[in-house]
Design a protein around this motif. Structure first.
Motif, mmCIF file in Angstrom:
data_model
loop_
_atom_site.group_PDB
_atom_site.id
_atom_site.type_symbol
_atom_site.label_atom_id
_atom_site.label_comp_id
_atom_site.label_asym_id
_atom_site.label_seq_id
_atom_site.Cartn_x
_atom_site.Cartn_y
_atom_site.Cartn_z
ATOM 1 N N GLN A 76 1.003 -1.153 -0.223
ATOM 2 C CA GLN A 76 0.004 0.053 -0.091
ATOM 3 C C GLN A 76 0.979 1.284 0.109
ATOM 4 O O GLN A 76 0.716 2.067 -0.894
ATOM 5 N N ILE A 77 1.924 1.248 0.831
ATOM 6 C CA ILE A 77 2.932 2.349 0.906
ATOM 7 C C ILE A 77 3.587 2.607 -0.472
ATOM 8 O O ILE A 77 3.441 3.635 -0.933
ATOM 9 N N ARG A 78 4.060 1.424 -0.783
ATOM 10 C CA ARG A 78 4.816 1.330 -2.256
ATOM 11 C C ARG A 78 4.003 2.100 -3.205
ATOM 12 O O ARG A 78 4.516 2.799 -4.357
ATOM 13 N N ILE A 121 13.391 12.510 -4.252
ATOM 14 C CA ILE A 121 12.818 11.647 -5.421
ATOM 15 C C ILE A 121 13.641 10.566 -5.655
ATOM 16 O O ILE A 121 13.181 9.443 -5.666
ATOM 17 N N ASN A 122 14.971 10.613 -5.929
ATOM 18 C CA ASN A 122 15.978 9.622 -5.956
ATOM 19 C C ASN A 122 15.802 8.406 -4.959
ATOM 20 O O ASN A 122 15.612 7.269 -5.200
ATOM 21 N N ASP A 123 15.979 8.824 -3.516
ATOM 22 C CA ASP A 123 15.664 7.935 -2.616
ATOM 23 C C ASP A 123 14.342 7.205 -2.536
ATOM 24 O O ASP A 123 14.205 5.994 -2.538
ATOM 25 N N LEU A 124 13.117 8.062 -3.102
ATOM 26 C CA LEU A 124 12.096 7.446 -3.096
ATOM 27 C C LEU A 124 11.847 6.194 -4.193
ATOM 28 O O LEU A 124 11.305 5.130 -4.082
ATOM 29 N N TRP A 125 12.705 6.569 -5.500
ATOM 30 C CA TRP A 125 12.697 5.515 -6.425
ATOM 31 C C TRP A 125 13.435 4.232 -5.824
ATOM 32 O O TRP A 125 13.038 3.429 -6.589
ATOM 33 N N LEU A 126 14.544 4.723 -4.972
ATOM 34 C CA LEU A 126 15.320 3.356 -4.525
ATOM 35 C C LEU A 126 14.325 2.415 -3.711
ATOM 36 O O LEU A 126 14.440 1.259 -3.676
ATOM 37 N N TRP A 127 13.567 3.269 -3.153
ATOM 38 C CA TRP A 127 12.646 2.392 -2.086
ATOM 39 C C TRP A 127 11.774 1.503 -3.015
ATOM 40 O O TRP A 127 11.470 0.487 -2.735
ATOM 41 N N TYR A 128 11.167 2.249 -3.784
ATOM 42 C CA TYR A 128 10.258 1.400 -4.620
ATOM 43 C C TYR A 128 10.749 0.470 -5.466
ATOM 44 O O TYR A 128 10.207 -0.415 -5.589
ATOM 45 N N ARG A 129 11.912 0.752 -6.066
ATOM 46 C CA ARG A 129 12.550 -0.442 -6.917
ATOM 47 C C ARG A 129 13.174 -1.371 -6.023
ATOM 48 O O ARG A 129 13.072 -2.668 -6.305
ATOM 49 N N ALA A 130 13.892 -1.166 -5.039
ATOM 50 C CA ALA A 130 14.496 -1.978 -4.187
ATOM 51 C C ALA A 130 13.418 -2.950 -3.405
ATOM 52 O O ALA A 130 13.948 -4.219 -3.395
ATOM 53 N N ASN A 131 12.357 -2.493 -3.308
ATOM 54 C CA ASN A 131 11.365 -3.326 -2.774
ATOM 55 C C ASN A 131 10.614 -4.117 -3.622
ATOM 56 O O ASN A 131 9.670 -4.477 -3.047
#
Length: 104
Positions: A39-41, A85-95
């Motif tokens: 849900q967060i992702r 934004i970069n950190d959010l994309w990392l969280w989005y992709r890494a997980n």
């Protein structure tokens, strides 16, 4: 779920705060954590779009700014937003792999 996630004010989302090895959680808890994370992702692209809009606004201000100090401040703010934004994309992709586990 609050004990398995902590709100990151910089990112504007809750991120996983897992304190034990994944296998130590019950299957039910694992599924609840994965569901909550999904849900967060799912909200991350919307959060990124909001930040991109702020960057666009600041770039528009910057293009009309003649004061050097203010220009530097705007550039710094833009860089900070881009970093988020970069950190959010990392969280989005890494997980993504975590999200894939939900569907198994």
């Amino acid at each position: 779920m609050k004990k398995h996630f902590s709100f990151d004010p910089r990112l504007g989302i809750s991120i996983p705060d897992i304190t034990m090895e994944w296998a130590q959680y019950s299957d039910e808890t694992q599924q609840a954590i994965l569901f909550h994370w999904e849900q967060i992702r799912g909200s991350i692209p919307d959060r990124i779009a909001d930040l991109e809009e702020l960057i666009n606004q600041k770039q528009a201000q910057l293009s009309n700014e003649s004061n050097f100090k203010t220009s530097c401040e705007l550039n710094s703010e833009i860089a900070d937003l881009a970093s988020i934004i970069n950190d959010l994309w990392l969280w989005y992709r890494a997980n993504q792999t975590v999200s894939d586990k939900m569907h198994q």
